[in-house]
Design a protein around this motif. Structure first.
Motif, PDB file in Angstrom:
ATOM      1  N   VAL A  17      -0.223   8.021 -14.320  1.00  0.00           N
ATOM      2  CA  VAL A  17       0.758   7.050 -13.733  1.00  0.00           C
ATOM      3  C   VAL A  17       0.638   5.702 -14.734  1.00  0.00           C
ATOM      4  CG1 VAL A  17       1.006   5.462 -11.582  1.00  0.00           C
ATOM      5  CG2 VAL A  17       0.064   7.840 -11.401  1.00  0.00           C
ATOM      6  N   PHE A  18       1.765   5.246 -14.898  1.00  0.00           N
ATOM      7  CA  PHE A  18       2.045   4.011 -15.627  1.00  0.00           C
ATOM      8  C   PHE A  18       2.376   2.982 -14.607  1.00  0.00           C
ATOM      9  CE2 PHE A  18       1.962   7.047 -19.069  1.00  0.00           C
ATOM     10  CZ  PHE A  18       1.923   6.361 -20.089  1.00  0.00           C
ATOM     11  N   LYS A  19       1.749   1.749 -14.637  1.00  0.00           N
ATOM     12  CA  LYS A  19       1.974   0.739 -13.889  1.00  0.00           C
ATOM     13  C   LYS A  19       2.121  -0.421 -14.536  1.00  0.00           C
ATOM     14  CE  LYS A  19       0.660  -1.693  -9.553  1.00  0.00           C
ATOM     15  NZ  LYS A  19      -0.672  -1.981  -8.355  1.00  0.00           N
ATOM     16  N   THR A  20       3.116  -1.229 -14.592  1.00  0.00           N
ATOM     17  CA  THR A  20       3.487  -2.415 -15.321  1.00  0.00           C
ATOM     18  C   THR A  20       3.756  -3.714 -14.393  1.00  0.00           C
ATOM     19  OG1 THR A  20       4.669  -1.035 -16.896  1.00  0.00           O
ATOM     20  CG2 THR A  20       5.047  -3.497 -17.150  1.00  0.00           C
ATOM     21  N   TYR A  21       3.084  -4.587 -14.472  1.00  0.00           N
ATOM     22  CA  TYR A  21       3.074  -5.702 -13.536  1.00  0.00           C
ATOM     23  C   TYR A  21       4.266  -6.866 -14.019  1.00  0.00           C
ATOM     24  CZ  TYR A  21      -1.473  -3.716 -12.288  1.00  0.00           C
ATOM     25  OH  TYR A  21      -2.336  -2.926 -11.975  1.00  0.00           O
ATOM     26  N   HIS A  22       4.895  -7.514 -13.176  1.00  0.00           N
ATOM     27  CA  HIS A  22       5.675  -8.476 -13.479  1.00  0.00           C
ATOM     28  C   HIS A  22       5.714  -9.419 -12.326  1.00  0.00           C
ATOM     29  CE1 HIS A  22       8.059  -4.598 -14.038  1.00  0.00           C
ATOM     30  NE2 HIS A  22       8.262  -4.628 -12.530  1.00  0.00           N
ATOM     31  N   GLY A  23       6.501 -10.507 -12.547  1.00  0.00           N
ATOM     32  CA  GLY A  23       6.603 -11.592 -11.604  1.00  0.00           C
ATOM     33  C   GLY A  23       5.358 -12.488 -11.459  1.00  0.00           C
ATOM     34  N   PRO A  24       5.181 -13.109 -10.369  1.00  0.00           N
ATOM     35  CA  PRO A  24       4.334 -14.117 -10.206  1.00  0.00           C
ATOM     36  C   PRO A  24       2.614 -13.619 -10.266  1.00  0.00           C
ATOM     37  CG  PRO A  24       5.691 -14.331  -8.494  1.00  0.00           C
ATOM     38  CD  PRO A  24       6.089 -13.209  -9.290  1.00  0.00           C
ATOM     39  N   ASP A  25       1.952 -14.280 -11.291  1.00  0.00           N
ATOM     40  CA  ASP A  25       0.658 -13.955 -11.417  1.00  0.00           C
ATOM     41  C   ASP A  25       0.457 -12.585 -11.996  1.00  0.00           C
ATOM     42  OD1 ASP A  25      -0.359 -16.463 -10.670  1.00  0.00           O
ATOM     43  OD2 ASP A  25      -0.254 -15.827  -8.538  1.00  0.00           O
ATOM     44  N   ALA A  26       1.385 -12.014 -12.802  1.00  0.00           N
ATOM     45  CA  ALA A  26       1.440 -10.537 -13.260  1.00  0.00           C
ATOM     46  C   ALA A  26      -0.085 -10.336 -14.108  1.00  0.00           C
ATOM     47  CB  ALA A  26       2.412 -10.318 -14.077  1.00  0.00           C
ATOM     48  N   LEU A  27      -0.474 -11.232 -14.867  1.00  0.00           N
ATOM     49  CA  LEU A  27      -1.554 -11.047 -15.658  1.00  0.00           C
ATOM     50  C   LEU A  27      -2.889 -10.999 -14.854  1.00  0.00           C
ATOM     51  CD1 LEU A  27      -2.790 -10.503 -18.269  1.00  0.00           C
ATOM     52  CD2 LEU A  27      -2.786 -12.861 -18.983  1.00  0.00           C
ATOM     53  N   LYS A  28      -2.941 -12.069 -13.854  1.00  0.00           N
ATOM     54  CA  LYS A  28      -4.005 -12.099 -12.968  1.00  0.00           C
ATOM     55  C   LYS A  28      -4.206 -10.608 -12.046  1.00  0.00           C
ATOM     56  CE  LYS A  28      -5.713 -14.990  -9.154  1.00  0.00           C
ATOM     57  NZ  LYS A  28      -5.271 -16.266  -8.308  1.00  0.00           N
TER      58      LYS A  28
END
Length: 129
Positions: free
Chosen positions: A20-31
């Motif tokens: 499963v590959f989950k890529t974060y975006h939007g507000p506070d993505a890195l956090k």
């Protein structure tokens, strides 16, 4: 790859080899990325076997790769939902989004599993007398 979720906060893809590959975006993505990595590592260190196992964490891409914990559950009774989220607390984590959309069913061993820990809370360690 098959896209199973594509929202303002994350895109989730399943590979045909079970990752499963989950890529974060939007507000506070890195956090949110960093926090989910921390929680998944915490649960793995405590032997929790009904959550995804972290395979990779790429801070530059703000993406994690995990094992697949099965397919989404379409129907589950409220009592079973409560039991599952209470069970993960025994490993020191409160999920904080106890919704059926965060429950999967792993047919290989007949186990309900929990996913999506970016908003979870690691509970304080209880001191032993």
């Amino acid at each position: 790859m098959l896209t199973v979720k594509d929202t303002l906060r994350a895109t989730v893809n399943l590979t045909f080899d079970g990752r499963v590959f989950k890529t974060y975006h939007g507000p506070d993505a890195l956090k949110r990325f960093s926090h989910e990595v921390e929680v998944l590592r915490y649960l793995e260190a405590r032997g929790c076997n009904f959550v995804p196992r972290l395979l990779e964490a790429d801070e530059k891409e703000v993406r994690i790769v995990t094992t697949n914990c099965g397919s989404r559950v379409e129907r589950i009774d409220d009592e079973r939902v409560k039991q599952l989220f209470a069970e993960v607390e025994k490993f020191g984590v409160r999920h904080d989004d106890p919704d059926p959309r965060n429950i999967t069913y792993r047919s290989s061993d007949g186990r309900f599993c929990l996913i999506d820990f970016e908003f979870a809370t690691i509970l304080p360690e209880k001191s032993k007398p």
